[in-house]
Design a protein around this motif. Sequence first.
Motif, PDB file in Angstrom:
ATOM      1  N   GLU A  54      48.319  40.899 -24.611  1.00  0.00           N
ATOM      2  CA  GLU A  54      49.049  39.632 -24.804  1.00  0.00           C
ATOM      3  C   GLU A  54      48.392  38.916 -25.831  1.00  0.00           C
ATOM      4  O   GLU A  54      49.242  38.153 -26.662  1.00  0.00           O
ATOM      5  N   PHE A  55      47.164  38.840 -25.777  1.00  0.00           N
ATOM      6  CA  PHE A  55      46.680  37.973 -26.691  1.00  0.00           C
ATOM      7  C   PHE A  55      46.506  38.710 -28.444  1.00  0.00           C
ATOM      8  O   PHE A  55      47.032  38.194 -29.282  1.00  0.00           O
ATOM      9  N   ARG A 102      48.032  41.125 -29.466  1.00  0.00           N
ATOM     10  CA  ARG A 102      49.426  41.372 -30.218  1.00  0.00           C
ATOM     11  C   ARG A 102      49.909  40.437 -30.925  1.00  0.00           C
ATOM     12  O   ARG A 102      50.871  40.523 -31.642  1.00  0.00           O
ATOM     13  N   ASN A 103      49.808  39.145 -30.106  1.00  0.00           N
ATOM     14  CA  ASN A 103      50.321  38.154 -30.623  1.00  0.00           C
ATOM     15  C   ASN A 103      49.856  37.226 -31.795  1.00  0.00           C
ATOM     16  O   ASN A 103      50.256  36.356 -32.132  1.00  0.00           O
ATOM     17  N   VAL A 104      48.774  37.680 -32.358  1.00  0.00           N
ATOM     18  CA  VAL A 104      47.772  36.697 -33.202  1.00  0.00           C
ATOM     19  C   VAL A 104      48.067  37.526 -34.506  1.00  0.00           C
ATOM     20  O   VAL A 104      47.891  38.771 -34.390  1.00  0.00           O
ATOM     21  N   PRO A 105      48.167  36.786 -35.799  1.00  0.00           N
ATOM     22  CA  PRO A 105      48.491  37.767 -36.887  1.00  0.00           C
ATOM     23  C   PRO A 105      47.102  38.406 -37.089  1.00  0.00           C
ATOM     24  O   PRO A 105      46.156  37.814 -36.916  1.00  0.00           O
ATOM     25  N   LEU A 140      45.913  39.090 -39.950  1.00  0.00           N
ATOM     26  CA  LEU A 140      45.110  38.245 -41.105  1.00  0.00           C
ATOM     27  C   LEU A 140      44.077  37.332 -40.325  1.00  0.00           C
ATOM     28  O   LEU A 140      43.030  37.288 -40.642  1.00  0.00           O
ATOM     29  N   TYR A 198      43.717  45.073 -33.142  1.00  0.00           N
ATOM     30  CA  TYR A 198      45.017  44.943 -33.098  1.00  0.00           C
ATOM     31  C   TYR A 198      46.174  45.850 -32.819  1.00  0.00           C
ATOM     32  O   TYR A 198      47.109  45.801 -31.952  1.00  0.00           O
ATOM     33  N   PHE A 218      49.232  47.181 -29.536  1.00  0.00           N
ATOM     34  CA  PHE A 218      50.387  47.734 -29.442  1.00  0.00           C
ATOM     35  C   PHE A 218      50.826  49.366 -28.655  1.00  0.00           C
ATOM     36  O   PHE A 218      51.480  49.562 -28.101  1.00  0.00           O
TER      37      PHE A 218
END
Lengths: 416, 401
Positions: B131-132, B134-137, B139, B281, B285
């Motif tokens: 959850e962390f 996956r949800n942070v861009p 970049l 990253y 997913f």
Amino acid sequence: MASNFDTTAILPPPRSETGALGWARANLFSTPFNSALTGISLAALTFALVFGLRWVVFSADWSVVATVGHRFVIGSYNSDQACPGNNCFWRPQASLLLVTLLMGMAWGVARAGLVRRIAILTAVVAALFALLPYSMDRMGMDVRLLLAANLLTLGAGWALGRYTPFGSTRAIAITSVVFFALTIALMLGFRIGDSNWLQPVDVRHWGGLTLNLILAVAGITLSLPIGIALALGRRSRLPVLKVVCVTFIEVLRGVPLITLLFMSQHIVPLAFPDTFPRNSLLNAGIVITLFSSAYMAENIRGGLQALHPGQAEAARALGLPGWQTMLLISLPQAIRNVIPAIVGQFIGLFKDTSLVYIIGMLDMVEVGRTTITGRPEYQGTAQEMFVFIAIVFWIFTYGMSYISRRVERNLGVGER
Amino acid sequence: MSTVNTLLTYEGIPIWRHVRVIQWMLQIVSAIVIVALLAWFFTNIGNAVQDRDIPFGFTFLDREYQTPIGEHFIPYDSSDTFRYAMFVAVTNTLLVAVLGVIAATALGVVIGVARLSSNWILSKVALVYIEFFRNVPLLVQLLFWLFIVLALPPVRRGFEIADSIYINNAGISFPGPNSGGSFSMTLIWVAMIALGIALGVVAHKLLSKRELVSGRASYPVAAGFAVAAGVAALSWLALAAVGDAPMIVTSPEPAGRFGRIAGGVTIRAGLLILLIGLVIYTAAFIAEIVRAGIQSVGRGQVEAARAMGLSPMQALRHVTFPQALRVIIPPLISQCLNLTKNSSLGGAVGYTDLTNVGITMTQTAPAVSIFLLIMLAYLAMSLAWSVTGNLYNRYISFERR
């Protein structure tokens, strides 16, 4: 009827099978391998927690976040080049008031549940920002008042939604479009006589989280209808339409967004006559929206393909024309079934707004990066900076996925 | 009157109401609109090219690029042509893509399985990870790693572990094969390794078939690895006997006054950061994809496997996973694609990937042509992933029905 059993003889389950002890045995120590896993994870977790907390509380220097605070929110919008006199900080804050007003209206219509919680949370967080000691030297007090006023607008919105004709879903939909236009107008500004209290600010200077949010809201709103149109075009029996849609979708999906953004700035303007306005914000918005709608089209196509053909056949048999079958029968079901994928795409779009740095726009991430690389005094605080930015993004994206799960539950996806 | 009617009807229906006529008209109109739009765009581009003297065309490809490329894995020199420089950039992106996909898949499978573990703590740790990250861009994550690596000490004062592993802000060096010999020899050897792996796969197939038929243990996995390793070793010896040894395992050592590190394998900072960021990253997913895939296999399957005496690991390996794979592969392909495209963020962390090199090239060559080539290259890579993935998908769904 008298029981033949002596009820006192039925013993409760052994202590080791119930309560905390039983739970731990079942979930943590069921086998030696499991116990080892628990031990290793616990050790790693303790190490990470101790290390992380020590860093967060003792060694991290969070003052950088507070000092750069207003730039995180608006980038260089209030800088000397963008807004001589530095009196533009109130404008994004005023846009926030519109947002809370809208949320209040939604709360007034929905009365309870998730909408209320989100509305209240947003307004309270916005109001709490007024207490932060962030550097608002030249605007100082009025901005804090504006932030605190979010609570008032929330209440006003609630009353509007509850007791006036504005209290309908349709009214809220129209109001949100009007408010978005108002926000853009407010941010753009225009000359009123000689006064400069609404002086124009070039879009080059828009930035910070405001930029991310504006791009995301516009992109999310537009990419869904464009994606639906592309999906329908791809399923169309008209070869010309189909070929065009397939080419568009596949090309956009096959190329990195960053490449497209760079092209939008340096090549696409060549395709328009010189008289066309050049606008980096519009470029970024269009590219992000189209990129996202290509993915959206594939999600929707997936939903349409998964739909049982009997649905459309039954609708046709009942005499609905083709477009009504699509609009009233197929699409609603298809979209409902791919909500997770669609929201995933929305989240991706929001994250992708951080890529506008490639065309020189100062979004929230770029504010952080330029602060670290441009000012020697902040060089040691990169970790604090990016942890903070990551958490801000995470709150929005996780919030989106949380809402999507709630909506899915309310719509009963997978149950009927 | 009647003549007008026959003129304006088609199969007895007025032509403006006939479905086929309407569809044809729609097609013609949309075709005209699209062609007109494209024509307009291209005239504008043509005008712009003429008015502003913007060069266009592909003659620049034969010119010397005259710009260094920060990282390259095939020989490159500033006097090489644009064409070759473009090729170098493509190999850079391909390297990240292939290494990244392998590592991200491995990490993603581990985390996806951990997420479904019956161990509560492990499952929650995996959940937080997913959850962390996956949800942070991406970049933001890349910049986070970038500044951590930049904060490491410089080469001369870098960390040293056991005199063989060097960690500093230029990257990480560790003992490993160093392409000391000629590049062509290395290429031949890599080709031989590929051949060895192919032979190993064939050996594995034959032996596992024999195992199935005869029921005797034939050790197909071990044999496959042995064949691959054997071919690699033999070809290395052969090449070393003919000329330069293609690759020699050496240990990195400080060389020269400026603390340069020579020998061994050095993963430079740009590549290292990009790989760490992309793998962490994308693995989040992939973990979700693996979880969904495993959950799509009916509970009865695992229960039956356990009832037949398979251990939980064996049940996962031989029963759950092969079936889950069919659900996992299609979304996994799109993650491979995403990783490849996300490697275009390399420029942000100092890695010279295709997009980054392309953007640099636009300073000395026509941007329109360069970006046309870049788009084609990315489309080709996407196509390659899709074809590979679909072939594999067809292969596994054929094998286990």
